[in-house]
Scaffold this motif. Structure first.
Motif, mmCIF file in Angstrom:
data_model
loop_
_atom_site.group_PDB
_atom_site.id
_atom_site.type_symbol
_atom_site.label_atom_id
_atom_site.label_comp_id
_atom_site.label_asym_id
_atom_site.label_seq_id
_atom_site.Cartn_x
_atom_site.Cartn_y
_atom_site.Cartn_z
ATOM 1 N N LEU A 33 13.573 -97.030 -1.945
ATOM 2 C CA LEU A 33 14.473 -96.359 -1.011
ATOM 3 C C LEU A 33 14.049 -94.917 -0.785
ATOM 4 N N ALA A 34 13.643 -94.250 -1.862
ATOM 5 C CA ALA A 34 13.159 -92.878 -1.721
ATOM 6 C C ALA A 34 11.925 -92.848 -0.822
ATOM 7 N N ALA A 35 11.014 -93.792 -1.037
ATOM 8 C CA ALA A 35 9.795 -93.848 -0.224
ATOM 9 C C ALA A 35 10.128 -94.076 1.245
ATOM 10 N N PHE A 36 11.106 -94.947 1.521
ATOM 11 C CA PHE A 36 11.512 -95.219 2.901
ATOM 12 C C PHE A 36 12.113 -93.978 3.542
ATOM 13 N N ALA A 37 12.872 -93.221 2.776
ATOM 14 C CA ALA A 37 13.476 -92.000 3.319
ATOM 15 C C ALA A 37 12.396 -91.038 3.800
ATOM 16 N N PHE A 38 11.375 -90.828 2.981
ATOM 17 C CA PHE A 38 10.286 -89.932 3.378
ATOM 18 C C PHE A 38 9.497 -90.513 4.549
ATOM 19 N N LEU A 39 9.228 -91.813 4.502
ATOM 20 C CA LEU A 39 8.430 -92.459 5.547
ATOM 21 C C LEU A 39 9.134 -92.419 6.903
ATOM 22 N N LEU A 40 10.447 -92.650 6.907
ATOM 23 C CA LEU A 40 11.176 -92.652 8.172
ATOM 24 C C LEU A 40 11.257 -91.263 8.789
ATOM 25 N N VAL A 41 11.260 -90.238 7.953
ATOM 26 C CA VAL A 41 11.267 -88.870 8.479
ATOM 27 C C VAL A 41 9.896 -88.485 9.010
ATOM 28 N N ASP A 42 8.839 -88.849 8.278
ATOM 29 C CA ASP A 42 7.472 -88.526 8.716
ATOM 30 C C ASP A 42 6.510 -89.547 8.125
ATOM 31 N N ALA A 43 5.885 -90.328 8.997
ATOM 32 C CA ALA A 43 4.979 -91.394 8.560
ATOM 33 C C ALA A 43 3.737 -90.862 7.856
ATOM 34 N N ALA A 44 3.479 -89.573 7.945
ATOM 35 C CA ALA A 44 2.307 -88.992 7.300
ATOM 36 C C ALA A 44 2.532 -88.682 5.823
ATOM 37 N N ILE A 45 3.749 -88.881 5.342
ATOM 38 C CA ILE A 45 4.057 -88.606 3.935
ATOM 39 C C ILE A 45 3.610 -89.778 3.068
#
Length: 293
Positions: free
Chosen positions: A59-71
């Protein structure tokens, strides 16, 4: 490490997306957009500030990914791992604005689920050596049941019903309105399909005797003393599943488990387990992700 299946992305993504939209509102992250240059990159570390069992990294990974796919996220202690205080759970690298924008949403999920997993692991340890399994209940945060029940599994526990459509659980109010246990069970058996199990909540040994005579599949022994539980297990004699419930803590669980019950249900695991304190900090050594070098 404990054995469990991860949650499917199709379950995780809409929940994380809703949480991010709640935080971003109408104008986005005003602070990060104002303070952090657009092209700034950074590496941050998710660190446990107290010992516990990790849960919720997807879930944490999805939060970062949805904000910026470059993370990118580099996981050091995956879900189910025991992290020591001060230990790095994961490193997150990428555009600094995105890291800061997603930070709180990611931590909200990670701290909450890791807290549930940690509390569950403590309960499981408390009954080690006995047959009883620790199970959660439907006392969950609305909208987050799949996540919280997942965290219980990560902590080594098992799940009770996911919802009202999983099985028949005839409780005290059902019995009171139906009139008696026999009427409630007979109506349930006539209504439910052959694949549906029937469990009845009983408060006394007399009610247990009635439920056993009706050949139900399981009995919920509610708020019984340890002595009553021992008598109940002896009465059942392995004919049905026995579940103990009510005022269960790591201190009381061993004595309850010693009575021989099959399951011990613990509502507070999902409705009021304390969070595991996890922070997002600058790492000791700034190792930028490969794609940013």
């Amino acid at each position: 490490m404990r054995s469990f299946s991860p949650l499917p992305s199709i379950v995780i993504e809409p929940i994380v997306r809703t949480a991010l939209l709640e935080d971003l509102g109408r104008s986005g992250d005003l602070t990060s957009d104002a303070v952090i240059p657009y092209n700034e990159t950074a590496t941050l570390a998710l660190r446990a500030r107290q010992p516990g069992v990790v849960a919720g990294l997807d879930l944490a990974a999805f939060a970062f990914l949805l904000v910026d796919a470059a993370i990118d996220m580099e996981i050091h202690r995956p879900d189910g791992s025991e992290a020591a205080a001060g230990e790095t759970i994961a490193k997150i690298c990428g555009p600094a604005r995105g890291l800061l924008t997603a930070e709180r949403t990611a931590l909200n999920f990670l701290c909450r689920l890791s807290g549930i997993a940690t509390a569950t692991a403590a309960m499981v340890e408390a009954v080690r050596g006995h047959r009883a399994k620790i199970v959660c209940t439907r006392k969950t945060t609305p909208g987050l049941r799949a996540l919280e029940k997942y965290a219980v599994r990560v902590g080594g526990g098992a799940n009770h019903r996911f919802g009202l459509d999983d099985g028949v659980l005839i409780k005290d109010n059902h019995i009171a309105i139906a009139g008696d246990i026999r009427t409630a069970v007979e109506r349930a058996r006539a209504h439910a399909g052959h694949m549906v199990k029937i469990e009845v909540e009983v408060d006394t040994l007399e009610q247990l005797e009635l439920a056993l005579a009706l050949r139900v599949d399981a009995v919920l022994l509610d708020n019984m003393s340890v002595e009553q539980l021992s008598q109940a297990v002896a009465m059942v004699g392995g004919r049905v599943i026995t579940e103990a419930s009510g005022r269960v803590t790591p201190k009381t669980a061993p004595a309850i488990a010693a009575t021989g019950v099959d399951l011990i249900s613990v509502g507070w695991l999902t409705h009021s387990a304390p969070i595991l304190d996890i922070g997002l900090d600058m790492p000791d050594h700034q190792n930028i992700c490969k794609h940013l070098n």
